[in-house]
Motif scaffolding. Structure first.
Motif, mmCIF file in Angstrom:
data_model
loop_
_atom_site.group_PDB
_atom_site.id
_atom_site.type_symbol
_atom_site.label_atom_id
_atom_site.label_comp_id
_atom_site.label_asym_id
_atom_site.label_seq_id
_atom_site.Cartn_x
_atom_site.Cartn_y
_atom_site.Cartn_z
ATOM 1 N N TYR A 213 -10.621 -1.220 2.882
ATOM 2 C CA TYR A 213 -10.666 0.230 2.666
ATOM 3 C C TYR A 213 -9.952 1.008 3.775
ATOM 4 N N TYR A 214 -10.194 0.597 5.024
ATOM 5 C CA TYR A 214 -9.592 1.323 6.154
ATOM 6 C C TYR A 214 -8.324 0.653 6.697
ATOM 7 N N GLY B 272 0.284 1.399 3.918
ATOM 8 C CA GLY B 272 0.454 2.813 3.595
ATOM 9 C C GLY B 272 -0.076 3.216 2.234
ATOM 10 N N VAL B 273 -0.989 2.437 1.667
ATOM 11 C CA VAL B 273 -1.562 2.750 0.353
ATOM 12 C C VAL B 273 -3.050 3.025 0.509
ATOM 13 N N ASN B 274 -3.475 4.212 0.101
ATOM 14 C CA ASN B 274 -4.886 4.570 0.170
ATOM 15 C C ASN B 274 -5.603 4.150 -1.109
ATOM 16 N N LEU B 275 -6.659 3.392 -0.959
ATOM 17 C CA LEU B 275 -7.417 2.923 -2.105
ATOM 18 C C LEU B 275 -8.642 3.796 -2.341
ATOM 19 N N GLU B 276 -8.987 3.991 -3.609
ATOM 20 C CA GLU B 276 -10.234 4.669 -3.931
ATOM 21 C C GLU B 276 -11.395 3.784 -3.463
ATOM 22 N N ALA C 27 -11.593 -0.340 -3.665
ATOM 23 C CA ALA C 27 -11.728 -1.165 -2.471
ATOM 24 C C ALA C 27 -12.973 -2.048 -2.557
ATOM 25 N N PRO D 290 -4.590 0.851 4.218
ATOM 26 C CA PRO D 290 -3.735 2.048 4.359
ATOM 27 C C PRO D 290 -2.882 1.998 5.616
ATOM 28 N N GLN D 291 -3.437 1.466 6.694
ATOM 29 C CA GLN D 291 -2.678 1.355 7.938
ATOM 30 C C GLN D 291 -1.586 0.297 7.840
#
Length: 222
Positions: free
Chosen positions: A78-79, A86-90, A94, A82-83
């Motif tokens: 989850y955290y 570069g993809v943010n998961l709901e 996650a 993205p780092q």
């Protein structure tokens, strides 16, 4: 024993709010369970296959996911993703990924043991008749293995149901998260958490009974 310190009337107006989290809990468990079974089956086939490279990869996968805490895996997905990419998961996505990947590692060992428990004569007879490997596994070996591993498989799904409460750490509004919110608003944390515990207990009992029913039917079909 005196239980005067308990006052469930404090959360009586929030019962429906907590129960509404069941939909989210069941969604995560169901999707993660399916994903875990698919991954577990593929890993099990890799472990018993003749391709050494795939066997090593499957063993490493299992070792990593069984050797690290589930909550850490959830946090990394989850955290950390993205780092990294570069993809943010709901949060729900996650959670399903983390639980599915983790469950797959455990299920792979269950399925592998079930396959190896099938009489070798079944495989030898199929090979003698010229049955292709994929068809043999799909139509002969796996169906028999599933009958043998059903109790262990149901136990894994029961564990998955209880561990789903971890999703509260990433803000998924499941039963556990909602009970915490109710406790924060009413200062009746004990009552809210006891009620959440009863919900999980009922879910586990339903899964246990369902497993017994399926097991009986499979035995009758023999």
């Amino acid at each position: 024993m005196n239980f005067d310190f308990l006052d469930f009337s404090a959360i009586s107006g929030s019962i429906e709010f907590i129960l509404a989290g069941l939909k989210m809990t069941l969604q995560v468990v169901a999707l993660a369970g399916v994903l875990g079974f698919i991954i577990g089956t593929l890993l099990a086939l890799c472990k018993i296959g003749r391709m050494k490279f795939l066997t090593i990869l499957a063993d490493i996968y299992t070792s990593v996911f069984r050797g690290t805490p589930l909550v850490l895996q959830l946090m990394l997905i989850y955290y950390g993703l993205p780092q990294a990419i570069g993809v943010n998961l709901e949060p729900v996505t996650a959670a399903v990924l983390a639980f599915g990947l983790n469950s797959g590692a455990y299920i792979s060992e269950v399925i592998r043991a079930g396959i190896l428990a099938v009489d070798k004569g079944q495989r030898e007879a199929a090979m003698a008749l010229g049955v292709p490997y994929r068809q043999m596994m799909k139509d002969i070996i796996l169906p028999q293995a599933l009958k043998n591993i059903l109790p262990a498989l149901m136990n894994e799904y029961i564990t998955l149901t209880k561990e789903s409460a971890i999703v509260t750490v990433i803000g998924v509004t499941d039963v556990m998260r909602r009970s915490y919110m109710v406790g924060s608003n009413t200062y009746a944390f004990l009552e809210a958490f006891i009620f959440a515990g009863l919900i999980y207990y009922v879910l586990v009992m339903i899964l246990t009974l369902l497993g017994k029913v399926i097991e009986r039917r499979m035995r009758r079909s023999d």
